[in-house]
Scaffold this motif. Structure first.
Motif, PDB file in Angstrom:
ATOM      1  N   TRP A 121       0.870  -1.172   0.000  1.00  0.00           N
ATOM      2  CA  TRP A 121       0.000   0.000   0.000  1.00  0.00           C
ATOM      3  C   TRP A 121       0.907   1.222   0.000  1.00  0.00           C
ATOM      4  O   TRP A 121       1.902   1.244   0.724  1.00  0.00           O
ATOM      5  CB  TRP A 121      -0.873   0.040   1.258  1.00  0.00           C
ATOM      6  CG  TRP A 121      -2.111  -0.785   1.155  1.00  0.00           C
ATOM      7  CD1 TRP A 121      -2.352  -1.812   0.309  1.00  0.00           C
ATOM      8  CD2 TRP A 121      -3.280  -0.648   1.966  1.00  0.00           C
ATOM      9  NE1 TRP A 121      -3.589  -2.335   0.527  1.00  0.00           N
ATOM     10  CE2 TRP A 121      -4.192  -1.637   1.540  1.00  0.00           C
ATOM     11  CE3 TRP A 121      -3.662   0.196   2.997  1.00  0.00           C
ATOM     12  CZ2 TRP A 121      -5.452  -1.802   2.110  1.00  0.00           C
ATOM     13  CZ3 TRP A 121      -4.908   0.043   3.577  1.00  0.00           C
ATOM     14  CH2 TRP A 121      -5.803  -0.944   3.135  1.00  0.00           C
ATOM     15  N   TYR A 147      -1.333  -6.867   2.219  1.00  0.00           N
ATOM     16  CA  TYR A 147      -2.763  -6.868   2.533  1.00  0.00           C
ATOM     17  C   TYR A 147      -3.381  -8.208   2.152  1.00  0.00           C
ATOM     18  O   TYR A 147      -3.192  -8.714   1.041  1.00  0.00           O
ATOM     19  CB  TYR A 147      -3.478  -5.743   1.777  1.00  0.00           C
ATOM     20  CG  TYR A 147      -4.982  -5.733   2.006  1.00  0.00           C
ATOM     21  CD1 TYR A 147      -5.495  -5.582   3.294  1.00  0.00           C
ATOM     22  CD2 TYR A 147      -5.869  -5.883   0.945  1.00  0.00           C
ATOM     23  CE1 TYR A 147      -6.864  -5.574   3.516  1.00  0.00           C
ATOM     24  CE2 TYR A 147      -7.243  -5.880   1.150  1.00  0.00           C
ATOM     25  CZ  TYR A 147      -7.733  -5.729   2.439  1.00  0.00           C
ATOM     26  OH  TYR A 147      -9.085  -5.738   2.651  1.00  0.00           O
ATOM     27  N   LEU A 176      -3.487  -6.415   7.377  1.00  0.00           N
ATOM     28  CA  LEU A 176      -2.140  -6.241   6.837  1.00  0.00           C
ATOM     29  C   LEU A 176      -1.216  -7.180   7.603  1.00  0.00           C
ATOM     30  O   LEU A 176      -1.210  -7.177   8.847  1.00  0.00           O
ATOM     31  CB  LEU A 176      -1.670  -4.792   7.010  1.00  0.00           C
ATOM     32  CG  LEU A 176      -2.385  -3.745   6.136  1.00  0.00           C
ATOM     33  CD1 LEU A 176      -2.098  -2.346   6.661  1.00  0.00           C
ATOM     34  CD2 LEU A 176      -1.947  -3.854   4.692  1.00  0.00           C
ATOM     35  N   PRO A 205      -6.266  -2.711   8.368  1.00  0.00           N
ATOM     36  CA  PRO A 205      -5.945  -1.736   7.313  1.00  0.00           C
ATOM     37  C   PRO A 205      -6.169  -0.310   7.804  1.00  0.00           C
ATOM     38  O   PRO A 205      -7.053  -0.062   8.625  1.00  0.00           O
ATOM     39  CB  PRO A 205      -6.935  -2.090   6.186  1.00  0.00           C
ATOM     40  CG  PRO A 205      -7.472  -3.416   6.525  1.00  0.00           C
ATOM     41  CD  PRO A 205      -7.363  -3.606   7.991  1.00  0.00           C
TER      42      PRO A 205
END
Length: 827
Positions: A532, A552, A559, A570
């Motif tokens: 991310w 993820y 995560l 997350p």
């Protein structure tokens, strides 16, 4: 009266030390004492450990007073002299403490210690067998208190030596290790179908079947009943249970069975089944070998007359397993044991089915997913050299430690696989290489099989160390798959990409699904998305304990760190700049499954990766469902590349070849070639040619060209030149030292000190110290030192000097807290 002899025993203990410990043998044990027996010995101030006797002698220790052996745990040795010699070789070659080798080799229940915890066995017989008073007292204690340690039981009963009683109760399955029961001891069960007693009479059954025949909508129920009657009769009569799985394999409708259960005709019950029961009777006729297979078999037999090791290089789908079967039978006829090594537990399901079809109960399975009691059961069968059971052991790398007494043949399938290498904990051995030494100790033969041999093995064959046999065509002349490359640079330029899928791959998937054919998609990365990233400041969420970004996982919506298992929910915005513009970069197996399900909503998708196969039987269930065509598209990591055989796979997709080619490792090209060639070999394995689509932004890369041409020899010739030019295996050996400490400055100082020490002797052969790609794992900073040693250098002297420098290193008080792990021949 003759004078009593004072004896001493060298005892190997499961502690990470490079030595055995000498204990005095009580006079009353003199006659019983033998090498290979387990004994209970005091260790430290108040610990009792289970050790193995390795030697008996009368030499009095000079520097200390030997403690007495507490008790003998076995009537007969549980390990052989050849095993002890094998352990010693592993310890010496891989520079591992001999105690670590013992720990890896013996099932945990063989190593009773004072801190071991026990509870009542969940499957203990209702009626207690004849037991000693002490054994009954132990059972009474565990009925009152669910779990107790060895030390607690001994204190409560007021006796010092409790282990012999515990050993006896474990053997009788009256108690079990608490951890074993909690984590692994779940009885294996299956659904079975019974015919209701009211319908077991011929009149009632005939009447019901006539009723079904008259009903237009009851055709599936009638077929289900007829099939059930056939299978029940074969199993012993109408009262016999029939496995629901077996009925489904015979294309009986699951809904028809449910309807018949509602009508009260059939009863469905879940029953416990024996884990080690053979699924095959062992009466299957061997397949007729083709002319080229017969020639290959004869060449292997001829090669074994002059050399102990044969490299069998056969293309994917060439029928190597059928040749293995013929060889196995030859050695069984000689009364020998056979070890069949495979790289992954995932392969056991299909392979065991095929071998049991031919050999029945002679086939046993041994791997780390078995609980300790199951492993001990197989251990004892192998040690006893049982002529009727477990003559053929199929297993992953740990099966090299079994106590073979009459080993005749070792087969290492997919010998190139890095899974044969143990990484952590110590000993970091390679089961392929170790099996060759094991075979030498037993004067037996080794067959290394692969469609993409390792560079080292092929070089050994070229140099005449191994006999080389090649099988260059597929079974019955079937063509190798058609190789297609999707140029991702061109696809992106033309805007033909849909998410991570090229137009070529999507079109081929569409065609395969329309023809009711199956597909395998390979992506060597699990999870949903690996990174991310904030679009404003490029921040990425990272693990608190490791220097690595979090991956993820959509299924768990977490995560995760793939190195220490740290998890966190997350985040909705960037913790660095506050922006909520977060984007996902990259893709794993979860994302592929998710996005393809949207593009092809009517297809059935399934993942096969570490996340989806954590349970003991998950591999088998996925493979069985794919074999039975209940799954259309199988998406997997490198698990799907290894030796699996499916009749209806017409298409294989390799989604990210560039990730394989661009790894910072001298074996990157070799691994990429092997993985791509192996997964490509899953396509078109029955009667028609399959297709393989490779997605890459480097369409002209020389490795891809060799993969697409099925040209291993061409790949080998280029790669071996590179290895020689840059001093890599097989021309040089590598020893890697990894230093670990919580403080970066300490590990830096220690690594420089040790590297300089080594450089005094080994000069330019010492590389580093350097941080690895991920420099901190589980809150410990890492520093690596590599030594490249000429192949002809005296191996024992080199390793002895390295260990000497490590001992000298630890004399420095500043470095006492640094842990050093040694990896010989790292993969």
């Amino acid at each position: 009266m003759t004078e009593r002899q004072t004896l001493f025993a060298d005892v190997l203990l499961p502690v990470p030390m490079r030595q055995v410990f000498t204990y005095r043998v009580p006079f009353e044990f003199n006659a019983q004492m033998r090498s290979g027996l387990r004994v209970l010995v005091p260790f430290g101030k108040n610990k009792l450990l289970t050790g193995l006797v390795t030697n008996i002698h009368s030499d009095v220790p000079q520097n200390y007073q030997a403690k007495y052996i507490d008790t003998i745990l076995d009537e007969l040795p549980i390990v052989t002299g050849k095993q002890l010699a094998f352990w010693d070789w592993i310890s010496t070659y891989y520079m591992a403490p001999i105690g670590d080798v013992m720990n890896a080799a013996l099932p945990a229940n063989f190593k009773l210690a004072s801190e071991s915890k026990f509870c009542l066995h969940p499957d203990a017989p209702l009626q207690r067998p004849e037991l000693s008073v002490r054994a009954k007292e132990i059972l009474d204690l565990l009925e009152i208190q669910a779990q107790m340690s060895t030390k607690e039981i001994a204190e409560r009963l007021g006796i010092k030596t409790i282990q012999p009683y515990l050993k006896k109760l474990i053997e009788l399955k009256m108690i079990a290790g608490a951890e074993e029961v909690q984590e692994r001891y779940t009885p294996k069960t299956q659904l079975f179908i019974f015919l209701h007693p009211d319908f077991q009479q011929e009149e009632q059954l005939s009447s019901f079947l006539n009723t079904l025949e008259r009903k237009a909508r009851a055709e599936k129920q009638l077929q289900a009943m007829l099939r059930f009657i056939q299978l029940a009769t074969e199993a012993g009569g109408l009262a016999a249970p029939v496995s629901k799985t077996l009925l489904l394999k015979h294309e009986v409708s699951s809904s028809a069975l449910a309807t018949l259960e509602k009508q009260g005709v059939l009863l469905i019950e879940r029953l416990q089944v024996d884990r080690h029961t053979s699924t095959g009777e062992g009466k299957g006729a061997f397949k007729q070998l083709t002319d080229v297979q017969q020639v290959a078999l004869q060449q292997i037999e001829t090669g074994f007359q002059t050399k102990d090791v044969c490299l069998f290089y056969g293309v994917t789908g060439s029928g190597k397993t059928e040749i293995y079967v013929q060889l196995i039978q030859q050695y069984l006829d000689l009364g020998k044991q056979v070890l069949f090594l495979i790289p992954e537990i995932a392969l056991t399901s299909q392979l065991i089915g095929r071998l049991q079809h031919y050999f029945g109960e002679l086939v046993g399975v041994y791997h780390s997913r078995f609980n300790q009691n199951e492993r001990i059961e197989i251990w004892n069968h192998v040690l006893a050299n049982d002529p009727k059971k477990f003559r053929i052991i199929v297993g992953a790398r740990s099966s090299v430690f079994l106590p073979f007494t009459d080993l005749g043949l070792v087969i290492v399938d997919e010998e190139h696989e890095s899974s044969f290498k143990q990484y952590d904990p110590s000993p970091r051995y390679n089961a392929r290489d170790a099996s060759i030494v094991l075979a030498h100790l037993h004067s037996s033969k080794v067959l290394l099989g692969s469609a993409t041999p390792s560079i080292e093995s092929y070089t050994n064959a070229k140099q005449g160390k191994y006999h080389l046999v090649q099988l260059a065509e597929r079974y019955k002349g079937l063509k190798l798959p058609l190789m297609l490359c999707a140029d991702l640079k061109r696809e992106k330029r033309l805007k033909n990409m849909q998410s991570h899928f090229s137009s070529l791959l999507l079109e081929e998937i569409k065609l395969a699904l329309a023809k009711k054919e199956q597909i395998i998609l390979f992506q060597n990365r699990r999870g949903y998305t690996p990174i991310w990233s904030c679009e404003v400041c490029a921040w990425t969420p990272r693990c608190q304990h490791c220097d690595v970004s979090l991956t993820y996982h959509k299924l768990s919506n977490m995560l995760k760190c793939h190195y220490c298992s740290y998890t966190t929910p997350p985040i909705g915005s960037c913790t660095n700049c506050g922006s909520n513009r977060l984007r996902m970069i990259g893709f794993g197996t979860e994302k592929i499954e998710d996005e393809l399900q949207l593009l092809f909503p009517n297809a059935v998708f399934k993942r096969m990766d570490l996340d989806s196969t954590r349970s003991k039987n998950a591999y088998e269930e996925i493979i069985d469902n794919f074999s039975q065509r209940r799954i259309d598209v199988l998406i997997g990591t490198q698990m799907v590349t290894k030796g699996l055989d499916f009749d209806h796979v017409s298409l294989v997709g390799i989604l990210d070849a560039d990730m394989l080619l661009n790894r910072p490792d001298f074996r990157a090209y070799e691994r990429a070639f092997q993985l791509m060639s192996q997964v490509a070999g899953r396509a078109g394995r029955k009667e028609k040619q399959g297709k393989v689509v490779i997605q890459s932004a480097q369409a002209e890369h020389w490795v891809l060209e060799r993969v697409m041409a099925h040209d291993f020899i061409g790949f080998y010739e280029v790669e071996i030149e590179e290895r020689e030019r840059f001093f890599y295996p097989p021309y040089y050996k590598i020893v890697q030292l990894t230093l670990k400490h919580e403080k970066e400055e300490v590990v830096n100082e220690g690594a420089v000190f040790l590297a300089n020490q080594l450089r005094d002797v080994f000069k330019e052969r010492v590389l580093g110290p350097e941080f690895p790609i991920i420099k901190r794992i589980q809150n410990k900073f890492l520093k690596e030192i590599k030594l490249k040693i000429e192949r002809g250098a005296p191996d024992k002297k080199v390793k002895a000097r390295i260990l000497q420098d490590i001992d000298s290193f630890y004399q420095n008080v500043r470095f006492k807290g640094i842990k050093i792990s040694i990896d010989v021949d790292p993969m």
